[in-house]
Design a protein around this motif. Structure first.
Motif, PDB file in Angstrom:
ATOM      1  N   SER A  33       0.850  -1.192   0.000  1.00  0.00           N
ATOM      2  CA  SER A  33       0.000   0.000   0.000  1.00  0.00           C
ATOM      3  C   SER A  33       0.888   1.246   0.000  1.00  0.00           C
ATOM      4  CB  SER A  33      -0.929   0.005   1.218  1.00  0.00           C
ATOM      5  OG  SER A  33      -0.180  -0.038   2.421  1.00  0.00           O
ATOM      6  N   PRO A  34       0.333   2.413  -0.372  1.00  0.00           N
ATOM      7  CA  PRO A  34       1.165   3.630  -0.370  1.00  0.00           C
ATOM      8  C   PRO A  34       1.783   3.879   0.995  1.00  0.00           C
ATOM      9  CG  PRO A  34      -0.886   4.015  -1.534  1.00  0.00           C
ATOM     10  CD  PRO A  34      -1.021   2.667  -0.883  1.00  0.00           C
ATOM     11  N   GLY A  35       3.087   4.104   1.015  1.00  0.00           N
ATOM     12  CA  GLY A  35       3.796   4.344   2.263  1.00  0.00           C
ATOM     13  C   GLY A  35       4.101   5.810   2.461  1.00  0.00           C
ATOM     14  N   PRO A  36       4.753   6.146   3.553  1.00  0.00           N
ATOM     15  CA  PRO A  36       5.100   7.546   3.822  1.00  0.00           C
ATOM     16  C   PRO A  36       6.155   8.051   2.847  1.00  0.00           C
ATOM     17  CG  PRO A  36       6.102   6.093   5.457  1.00  0.00           C
ATOM     18  CD  PRO A  36       5.193   5.238   4.637  1.00  0.00           C
ATOM     19  N   VAL A  37       6.199   9.356   2.672  1.00  0.00           N
ATOM     20  CA  VAL A  37       7.228   9.988   1.840  1.00  0.00           C
ATOM     21  C   VAL A  37       8.135  10.808   2.755  1.00  0.00           C
ATOM     22  CG1 VAL A  37       5.633  10.113  -0.111  1.00  0.00           C
ATOM     23  CG2 VAL A  37       5.896  12.089   1.386  1.00  0.00           C
ATOM     24  N   LYS A  38       9.328  11.138   2.231  1.00  0.00           N
ATOM     25  CA  LYS A  38      10.270  11.939   3.008  1.00  0.00           C
ATOM     26  C   LYS A  38      10.957  12.930   2.086  1.00  0.00           C
ATOM     27  CE  LYS A  38      12.333  13.092   6.791  1.00  0.00           C
ATOM     28  NZ  LYS A  38      11.586  13.634   7.938  1.00  0.00           N
ATOM     29  N   ASP A  39      10.913  14.196   2.472  1.00  0.00           N
ATOM     30  CA  ASP A  39      11.545  15.251   1.693  1.00  0.00           C
ATOM     31  C   ASP A  39      13.054  15.197   1.891  1.00  0.00           C
ATOM     32  OD1 ASP A  39      12.269  17.512   0.312  1.00  0.00           O
ATOM     33  OD2 ASP A  39      11.433  18.922   1.773  1.00  0.00           O
ATOM     34  N   THR A  40      13.783  14.808   0.854  1.00  0.00           N
ATOM     35  CA  THR A  40      15.232  14.684   0.978  1.00  0.00           C
ATOM     36  C   THR A  40      15.931  16.035   1.081  1.00  0.00           C
ATOM     37  OG1 THR A  40      15.425  14.547  -1.431  1.00  0.00           O
ATOM     38  CG2 THR A  40      15.310  12.472  -0.219  1.00  0.00           C
ATOM     39  N   LEU A  41      15.219  17.104   0.771  1.00  0.00           N
ATOM     40  CA  LEU A  41      15.772  18.450   0.938  1.00  0.00           C
ATOM     41  C   LEU A  41      15.373  19.059   2.279  1.00  0.00           C
ATOM     42  CD1 LEU A  41      15.181  19.922  -2.636  1.00  0.00           C
ATOM     43  CD2 LEU A  41      17.317  19.027  -1.683  1.00  0.00           C
ATOM     44  N   GLY A  42      14.615  18.304   3.064  1.00  0.00           N
ATOM     45  CA  GLY A  42      14.134  18.795   4.349  1.00  0.00           C
ATOM     46  C   GLY A  42      14.952  18.273   5.512  1.00  0.00           C
ATOM     47  N   THR A  43      14.304  18.145   6.668  1.00  0.00           N
ATOM     48  CA  THR A  43      14.982  17.703   7.880  1.00  0.00           C
ATOM     49  C   THR A  43      14.445  16.352   8.328  1.00  0.00           C
ATOM     50  OG1 THR A  43      13.398  18.917   9.250  1.00  0.00           O
ATOM     51  CG2 THR A  43      15.445  20.044   8.664  1.00  0.00           C
ATOM     52  N   SER A  44      15.268  15.655   9.096  1.00  0.00           N
ATOM     53  CA  SER A  44      14.885  14.353   9.626  1.00  0.00           C
ATOM     54  C   SER A  44      14.139  14.533  10.942  1.00  0.00           C
ATOM     55  CB  SER A  44      16.139  13.490   9.826  1.00  0.00           C
ATOM     56  OG  SER A  44      17.002  14.099  10.775  1.00  0.00           O
ATOM     57  N   SER A  45      13.797  13.396  11.556  1.00  0.00           N
ATOM     58  CA  SER A  45      13.038  13.441  12.804  1.00  0.00           C
ATOM     59  C   SER A  45      13.832  14.071  13.945  1.00  0.00           C
ATOM     60  CB  SER A  45      12.600  12.023  13.198  1.00  0.00           C
ATOM     61  OG  SER A  45      13.725  11.168  13.312  1.00  0.00           O
ATOM     62  N   ASN A  46      15.165  14.083  13.849  1.00  0.00           N
ATOM     63  CA  ASN A  46      15.980  14.708  14.896  1.00  0.00           C
ATOM     64  C   ASN A  46      16.411  16.127  14.515  1.00  0.00           C
ATOM     65  OD1 ASN A  46      17.808  14.146  12.908  1.00  0.00           O
ATOM     66  ND2 ASN A  46      19.090  12.777  14.139  1.00  0.00           N
ATOM     67  N   ASN A  47      15.689  16.708  13.548  1.00  0.00           N
ATOM     68  CA  ASN A  47      15.890  18.100  13.118  1.00  0.00           C
ATOM     69  C   ASN A  47      17.236  18.350  12.441  1.00  0.00           C
ATOM     70  OD1 ASN A  47      13.362  19.109  13.979  1.00  0.00           O
ATOM     71  ND2 ASN A  47      14.093  19.216  16.090  1.00  0.00           N
ATOM     72  N   LYS A  48      17.877  17.294  11.973  1.00  0.00           N
ATOM     73  CA  LYS A  48      19.068  17.449  11.140  1.00  0.00           C
ATOM     74  C   LYS A  48      18.650  17.398   9.680  1.00  0.00           C
ATOM     75  CE  LYS A  48      22.595  15.443  14.197  1.00  0.00           C
ATOM     76  NZ  LYS A  48      23.652  14.389  14.294  1.00  0.00           N
ATOM     77  N   PRO A  49      19.418  18.035   8.787  1.00  0.00           N
ATOM     78  CA  PRO A  49      19.102  17.900   7.360  1.00  0.00           C
ATOM     79  C   PRO A  49      19.160  16.429   6.949  1.00  0.00           C
ATOM     80  CG  PRO A  49      20.740  19.624   7.719  1.00  0.00           C
ATOM     81  CD  PRO A  49      20.591  18.906   9.024  1.00  0.00           C
ATOM     82  N   VAL A  50      18.216  15.997   6.138  1.00  0.00           N
ATOM     83  CA  VAL A  50      18.267  14.623   5.637  1.00  0.00           C
ATOM     84  C   VAL A  50      19.568  14.395   4.892  1.00  0.00           C
ATOM     85  CG1 VAL A  50      17.217  12.972   4.042  1.00  0.00           C
ATOM     86  CG2 VAL A  50      15.764  14.363   5.524  1.00  0.00           C
ATOM     87  N   ILE A  51      19.969  15.381   4.082  1.00  0.00           N
ATOM     88  CA  ILE A  51      21.247  15.339   3.387  1.00  0.00           C
ATOM     89  C   ILE A  51      22.145  16.415   3.978  1.00  0.00           C
ATOM     90  CG2 ILE A  51      22.452  15.559   1.188  1.00  0.00           C
ATOM     91  CD1 ILE A  51      20.667  13.112   1.321  1.00  0.00           C
ATOM     92  N   GLU A  52      23.210  16.007   4.658  1.00  0.00           N
ATOM     93  CA  GLU A  52      24.126  16.935   5.305  1.00  0.00           C
ATOM     94  C   GLU A  52      25.476  16.880   4.594  1.00  0.00           C
ATOM     95  OE1 GLU A  52      25.245  18.178   9.909  1.00  0.00           O
ATOM     96  OE2 GLU A  52      24.497  16.164   9.470  1.00  0.00           O
ATOM     97  N   ILE A  53      25.961  18.036   4.138  1.00  0.00           N
ATOM     98  CA  ILE A  53      27.195  18.095   3.356  1.00  0.00           C
ATOM     99  C   ILE A  53      28.203  19.008   4.043  1.00  0.00           C
ATOM    100  CG2 ILE A  53      28.221  18.733   1.130  1.00  0.00           C
ATOM    101  CD1 ILE A  53      25.533  18.131  -0.165  1.00  0.00           C
ATOM    102  N   LYS A  54      29.426  18.500   4.211  1.00  0.00           N
ATOM    103  CA  LYS A  54      30.521  19.290   4.776  1.00  0.00           C
ATOM    104  C   LYS A  54      31.731  19.189   3.860  1.00  0.00           C
ATOM    105  CE  LYS A  54      29.045  18.552   9.587  1.00  0.00           C
ATOM    106  NZ  LYS A  54      29.421  18.022  10.926  1.00  0.00           N
ATOM    107  N   GLY A  55      32.566  20.241   3.874  1.00  0.00           N
ATOM    108  CA  GLY A  55      33.781  20.222   3.082  1.00  0.00           C
ATOM    109  C   GLY A  55      33.626  20.748   1.676  1.00  0.00           C
ATOM    110  N   HIS A  56      32.486  21.342   1.374  1.00  0.00           N
ATOM    111  CA  HIS A  56      32.258  21.900   0.043  1.00  0.00           C
ATOM    112  C   HIS A  56      31.176  22.960   0.151  1.00  0.00           C
ATOM    113  CE1 HIS A  56      31.181  22.151  -4.247  1.00  0.00           C
ATOM    114  NE2 HIS A  56      32.325  21.541  -4.492  1.00  0.00           N
ATOM    115  N   ASP A  57      31.265  23.970  -0.695  1.00  0.00           N
ATOM    116  CA  ASP A  57      30.209  24.977  -0.724  1.00  0.00           C
ATOM    117  C   ASP A  57      28.880  24.325  -1.075  1.00  0.00           C
ATOM    118  OD1 ASP A  57      31.977  27.001  -0.153  1.00  0.00           O
ATOM    119  OD2 ASP A  57      32.281  27.575  -2.258  1.00  0.00           O
TER     120      ASP A  57
END
Length: 346
Positions: A33-57
């Motif tokens: 059945s249709p499952g939940p979606v997650k915005d990969t440009l948003g934040t996770s459940s612990n308020n961190k970015p889903v995609i976190e990038i360091k070492g580059h602009d």
């Protein structure tokens, strides 16, 4: 009591008992059945970015880029006949034989471990594909070393693979390609950097289980780069099908100009380190879930297009993709009119 009355009472009792048994006994199926979606440009459940990038602009993004999922009957739960019938009658749900989804020779823990491993592998491939698309250089590195394989005790997780058999390595797939140039039982020379020291390590190939002619050494390859990408998603989502969404989100953050131009895009698809997009299961459920969340554009692996057209979901544009490059171009065309949109309907 007359014979007719007794027969009627007996029939009613048998019917009630039968109905009761029907609601108790399970059937050998699982539901999709249709499952939940997650915005990969948003934040996770612990308020961190889903995609976190360091070492580059990194650059600002806009809009929403959803990975999509399917809700599947858990290994420890069984469907009753009425539950199975409700799923069968729902146009956005599917039923599959239980043994196909959960092989009898695998425990629930093994299934979960496999899903987790596939998710980790998809993240590694997504990072490699996105860095390549964004023209950010990297080296392959050893991610895991399997037990009881030739590499155990010789190569270590974290070893940066600089060359194989004297050939410089600049992409993840190259390592496997050069291992497979050998015959089973031959030595492969790995030039690796470990703790800032370069060394050459000889590893003898062994046969791949199930294919006696295919050589392997027992490692998986990830990415070593000054750019550190972390996916903060926890253990709630498993499997490899979010790879394309991860790669697009990483690419969007690493490159100037918001890719989505404020639009709500969703999608699915496995991805390899070269950016090739592969088909997945549950496409109809994923499209329905994306539409329920408000997406207006859905990225569909080319091999899933035929099934996607039968999803019966209106008001969402189906964009056909076979590579990460095509996905990027397809989004630009769909949200900003920059070229022709590759459509599943074409």
């Amino acid at each position: 009591m007359t014979r007719r009355t007794a027969t009627l009472v007996t029939s009613i009792i048998v019917l009630v008992v039968s109905l009761g048994l029907v609601t108790v006994f399970s059937v050998p199926f699982v539901s999709f059945s249709p499952g939940p979606v997650k915005d990969t440009l948003g934040t996770s459940s612990n308020n961190k970015p889903v995609i976190e990038i360091k070492g580059h602009d990194t650059f600002p993004t806009s809009g929403q880029l959803d990975l999509t999922t399917v809700s599947v009957t858990s290994p420890g739960r069984e469907l009753t006949l009425p539950q199975a019938m409700r799923n069968w009658l729902d146009p956005h749900n599917d039923l599959f034989p239980r043994d196909i989804i959960y092989p009898p020779d695998q425990s629930a823990d093994q299934v979960e471990e496999q899903n987790t491993a596939e998710m980790t592998g998809s993240q590694d491939s997504a990072i490699a594909a996105a860095l390549q698309a964004a023209k950010v250089p990297y080296h392959p590195k050893v991610s895991t070393v399997a037990k009881d394989t030739p590499a155990e005790g010789k190569l270590k997780p974290g070893d940066v693979v600089l060359a194989v058999d004297g050939v410089a390595m600049s992409q993840v797939p190259q390592v496997g390609e050069y291992v497979r140039k050998h015959k089973v039982g031959e030595n492969v020379a790995f030039l690796v950097r470990r703790d800032n020291v370069e060394q050459t390590i000889q590893v003898k190939t062994a046969a791949t289980p199930g294919d006696e002619t295919r050589p392997m050494v027992g490692i998986t390859i990830g990415v070593d780069s000054p750019v550190k990408v972390t996916v903060n998603l926890g253990q709630d989502i498993g499997g490899p099908s979010a790879g394309t969404a991860f790669a697009l989100a990483i690419y969007d953050k690493l490159t100037p100009g918001p890719l989505l131009d404020g639009k709500h895009v969703a999608g699915t698809g496995t991805i390899d380190a070269l950016g090739q997009v592969g088909p997945i299961g549950g496409i109809q459920q994923k499209i329905a879930g994306a539409k329920n969340d408000g997406a207006t554009i859905f990225l569909v692996p080319a091999d899933n297009c035929e099934a996607a057209l039968h999803a019966g979901v209106k008001g969402i544009r189906l964009v056909k993709i076979t590579t990460l490059t095509e996905a990027i171009a397809g989004i630009k065309a769909a949200v900003g009119g920059q070229g022709e949109v590759p459509s599943c309907a074409s």
